[in-house]
Design a protein around this motif. Structure first.
Motif, PDB file in Angstrom:
ATOM      1  N   LEU A  45       0.321 -11.766  -1.389  1.00  0.00           N
ATOM      2  CA  LEU A  45       0.616 -10.678  -0.461  1.00  0.00           C
ATOM      3  C   LEU A  45      -0.552 -10.458   0.492  1.00  0.00           C
ATOM      4  O   LEU A  45      -1.717 -10.476   0.086  1.00  0.00           O
ATOM      5  N   GLU A  46      -0.221 -10.227   1.765  1.00  0.00           N
ATOM      6  CA  GLU A  46      -1.229  -9.918   2.785  1.00  0.00           C
ATOM      7  C   GLU A  46      -0.816  -8.647   3.498  1.00  0.00           C
ATOM      8  O   GLU A  46       0.275  -8.565   4.074  1.00  0.00           O
ATOM      9  N   MET A 106      -3.069   6.309   2.558  1.00  0.00           N
ATOM     10  CA  MET A 106      -3.832   5.462   1.636  1.00  0.00           C
ATOM     11  C   MET A 106      -3.422   5.772   0.200  1.00  0.00           C
ATOM     12  O   MET A 106      -4.141   6.445  -0.556  1.00  0.00           O
ATOM     13  N   PHE A 107      -2.260   5.299  -0.139  1.00  0.00           N
ATOM     14  CA  PHE A 107      -1.738   5.446  -1.493  1.00  0.00           C
ATOM     15  C   PHE A 107      -1.070   4.147  -1.906  1.00  0.00           C
ATOM     16  O   PHE A 107      -0.864   3.245  -1.110  1.00  0.00           O
ATOM     17  N   TYR A 108      -0.696   4.111  -3.175  1.00  0.00           N
ATOM     18  CA  TYR A 108       0.056   2.978  -3.696  1.00  0.00           C
ATOM     19  C   TYR A 108       1.424   2.953  -3.007  1.00  0.00           C
ATOM     20  O   TYR A 108       1.853   3.932  -2.401  1.00  0.00           O
ATOM     21  N   PHE A 109       2.107   1.785  -3.150  1.00  0.00           N
ATOM     22  CA  PHE A 109       3.410   1.598  -2.533  1.00  0.00           C
ATOM     23  C   PHE A 109       4.495   1.743  -3.603  1.00  0.00           C
ATOM     24  O   PHE A 109       4.630   0.881  -4.476  1.00  0.00           O
ATOM     25  N   ASP A 110       5.273   2.823  -3.520  1.00  0.00           N
ATOM     26  CA  ASP A 110       6.258   3.029  -4.581  1.00  0.00           C
ATOM     27  C   ASP A 110       7.614   2.405  -4.285  1.00  0.00           C
ATOM     28  O   ASP A 110       8.399   2.174  -5.209  1.00  0.00           O
ATOM     29  N   TYR A 111       7.909   2.127  -3.030  1.00  0.00           N
ATOM     30  CA  TYR A 111       9.154   1.438  -2.685  1.00  0.00           C
ATOM     31  C   TYR A 111       8.886   0.385  -1.631  1.00  0.00           C
ATOM     32  O   TYR A 111       8.095   0.612  -0.698  1.00  0.00           O
ATOM     33  N   TRP A 112       9.567  -0.750  -1.800  1.00  0.00           N
ATOM     34  CA  TRP A 112       9.469  -1.862  -0.867  1.00  0.00           C
ATOM     35  C   TRP A 112      10.889  -2.233  -0.432  1.00  0.00           C
ATOM     36  O   TRP A 112      11.847  -2.142  -1.207  1.00  0.00           O
TER      37      TRP A 112
ATOM     38  N   ALA B  40      -3.552  -0.190  -8.084  1.00  0.00           N
ATOM     39  CA  ALA B  40      -2.174  -0.254  -8.567  1.00  0.00           C
ATOM     40  C   ALA B  40      -1.860  -1.663  -9.062  1.00  0.00           C
ATOM     41  O   ALA B  40      -2.525  -2.631  -8.691  1.00  0.00           O
ATOM     42  N   TYR B  42       1.540  -4.343  -9.690  1.00  0.00           N
ATOM     43  CA  TYR B  42       2.930  -4.625  -9.347  1.00  0.00           C
ATOM     44  C   TYR B  42       3.404  -5.847 -10.128  1.00  0.00           C
ATOM     45  O   TYR B  42       2.617  -6.728 -10.480  1.00  0.00           O
ATOM     46  N   LEU B  52       6.456  -1.525  -8.312  1.00  0.00           N
ATOM     47  CA  LEU B  52       5.306  -0.760  -8.796  1.00  0.00           C
ATOM     48  C   LEU B  52       5.403  -0.522 -10.298  1.00  0.00           C
ATOM     49  O   LEU B  52       6.426  -0.042 -10.801  1.00  0.00           O
ATOM     50  N   TYR B  55      -0.125   3.028 -11.188  1.00  0.00           N
ATOM     51  CA  TYR B  55      -0.955   3.489 -10.080  1.00  0.00           C
ATOM     52  C   TYR B  55      -2.071   4.375 -10.619  1.00  0.00           C
ATOM     53  O   TYR B  55      -2.045   4.787 -11.786  1.00  0.00           O
ATOM     54  N   TRP B  56      -3.058   4.677  -9.755  1.00  0.00           N
ATOM     55  CA  TRP B  56      -4.280   5.340 -10.209  1.00  0.00           C
ATOM     56  C   TRP B  56      -4.859   4.624 -11.450  1.00  0.00           C
ATOM     57  O   TRP B  56      -5.402   5.274 -12.350  1.00  0.00           O
ATOM     58  N   GLU B  61       4.423   4.204 -13.646  1.00  0.00           N
ATOM     59  CA  GLU B  61       5.488   4.664 -12.749  1.00  0.00           C
ATOM     60  C   GLU B  61       6.707   5.047 -13.585  1.00  0.00           C
ATOM     61  O   GLU B  61       6.988   4.455 -14.647  1.00  0.00           O
ATOM     62  N   HIS B  95      -3.754  -4.261  -6.639  1.00  0.00           N
ATOM     63  CA  HIS B  95      -3.771  -3.799  -5.243  1.00  0.00           C
ATOM     64  C   HIS B  95      -4.753  -2.648  -5.137  1.00  0.00           C
ATOM     65  O   HIS B  95      -4.651  -1.679  -5.899  1.00  0.00           O
ATOM     66  N   TYR B  97      -6.061   0.401  -2.826  1.00  0.00           N
ATOM     67  CA  TYR B  97      -5.717   1.217  -1.661  1.00  0.00           C
ATOM     68  C   TYR B  97      -6.835   2.207  -1.366  1.00  0.00           C
ATOM     69  O   TYR B  97      -6.611   3.281  -0.781  1.00  0.00           O
ATOM     70  N   PHE B 104      -4.951  -7.292  -1.951  1.00  0.00           N
ATOM     71  CA  PHE B 104      -4.257  -7.589  -3.197  1.00  0.00           C
ATOM     72  C   PHE B 104      -4.984  -8.719  -3.924  1.00  0.00           C
ATOM     73  O   PHE B 104      -5.644  -9.566  -3.293  1.00  0.00           O
TER      74      PHE B 104
END
Lengths: 122, 113
Positions: A45-46, A106-112, B40, B42, B52, B55-56, B61, B95, B97, B104
């Motif tokens: 992933l980039e 600046m948070f994690y990604f919960d949905y893609w 995080a 994944y 996900l 996290y933290w 999740e 990952h 953030y 990543f």
């Protein structure tokens, strides 16, 4: 239920442009920062770009800076990525991703989303 | 840029056994004012987007089975699957953030032994 649906991918010649869209539903789109992340075939992933919830702040990865532009239309619940001056190395699946909390991008990604494939080839 | 390095690159574990994946960041991702690690994990299966898990660094999740757990702080982190199930065969990615550019890990491929 949160849904993110990308569109706009396809085969594009080097040097040309394409605009990707990400249609969002199931959450208050205007409250969340959003990102684009890409994945070249068989690769990792980039991170590509981010945009704040109000659209005022954008940041880009070094490999796309000056060529790609992220934007959003909160009235249409849609995220965009304009890709200009495309190169073969831009070939990838492009994912939009929603951050998990409001208040920052600046948070994690919960949905893609499921992603849209852009192939840069002559 | 914060470089995320996972180990191992691939891992084969027997069903029901423990799997451990490591992720090391080149700089600390611990934000002192809130004492949170901006890290995080994944899971990605072929043809699917990442999902996900954690996290933290250690918060699971919603809906993720409790056999998945995350630990670590600062620069060293671990994802543990306590008892491997068939559906856990996938690539796992860390990952950060904490700062841009967001980065990543290269991914760890988990398979059955």
């Amino acid at each position: 239920q949160v849904h993110l649906v990308e569109s706009g991918g396809g085969v594009v010649q080097p040097g040309r442009s394409v605009r990707l869209s990400c249609a969002a539903s199931g959450f208050t789109f205007s409250s969340y920062g959003m990102h684009w992340v890409r994945q070249a075939p068989g690769k990792g992933l980039e991170w590509v770009a981010l945009i704040s919830s109000d659209g005022r702040n954008q940041e880009y990865g070094d490999s796309v800076k000056g060529r790609f532009t992220i934007s959003r239309d909160n009235s249409r619940n849609t995220l965009f990525l304009q890709l200009n001056s495309l190169r073969p190395e831009d070939t990838a699946v492009y994912y939009c991703a929603k951050v998990g909390l409001t208040g920052s991008y600046m948070f994690y990604f919960d949905y893609w989303g499921q992603g849209t494939l852009v192939t840069v080839s002559s | 840029d914060i470089v995320m390095t996972q180990s191992p690159d691939s891992l084969a574990v027997s069903l029901g056994e423990r799997a451990t994946i490591n992720c090391k960041s080149s700089q600390s991702v611990l934000y002192s004012p809130n004492n949170k690690n901006y890290l995080a994990w994944y899971q990605q299966k072929p043809g699917q987007p990442p999902k996900l898990l954690i996290y933290w660094a250690s918060t699971r999740e919603s809906g993720v089975p409790d056999r998945f757990s995350g630990s670590g702080s600062g620069t060293d982190f671990t994802l543990t699957i306590s008892s491997l199930q068939a559906e856990d065969v996938a690539v796992y990615l860390c990952h950060q953030y904490y700062s841009t550019p967001i980065t990543f890990g290269q991914g760890t491929r988990l398979d059955f032994k």
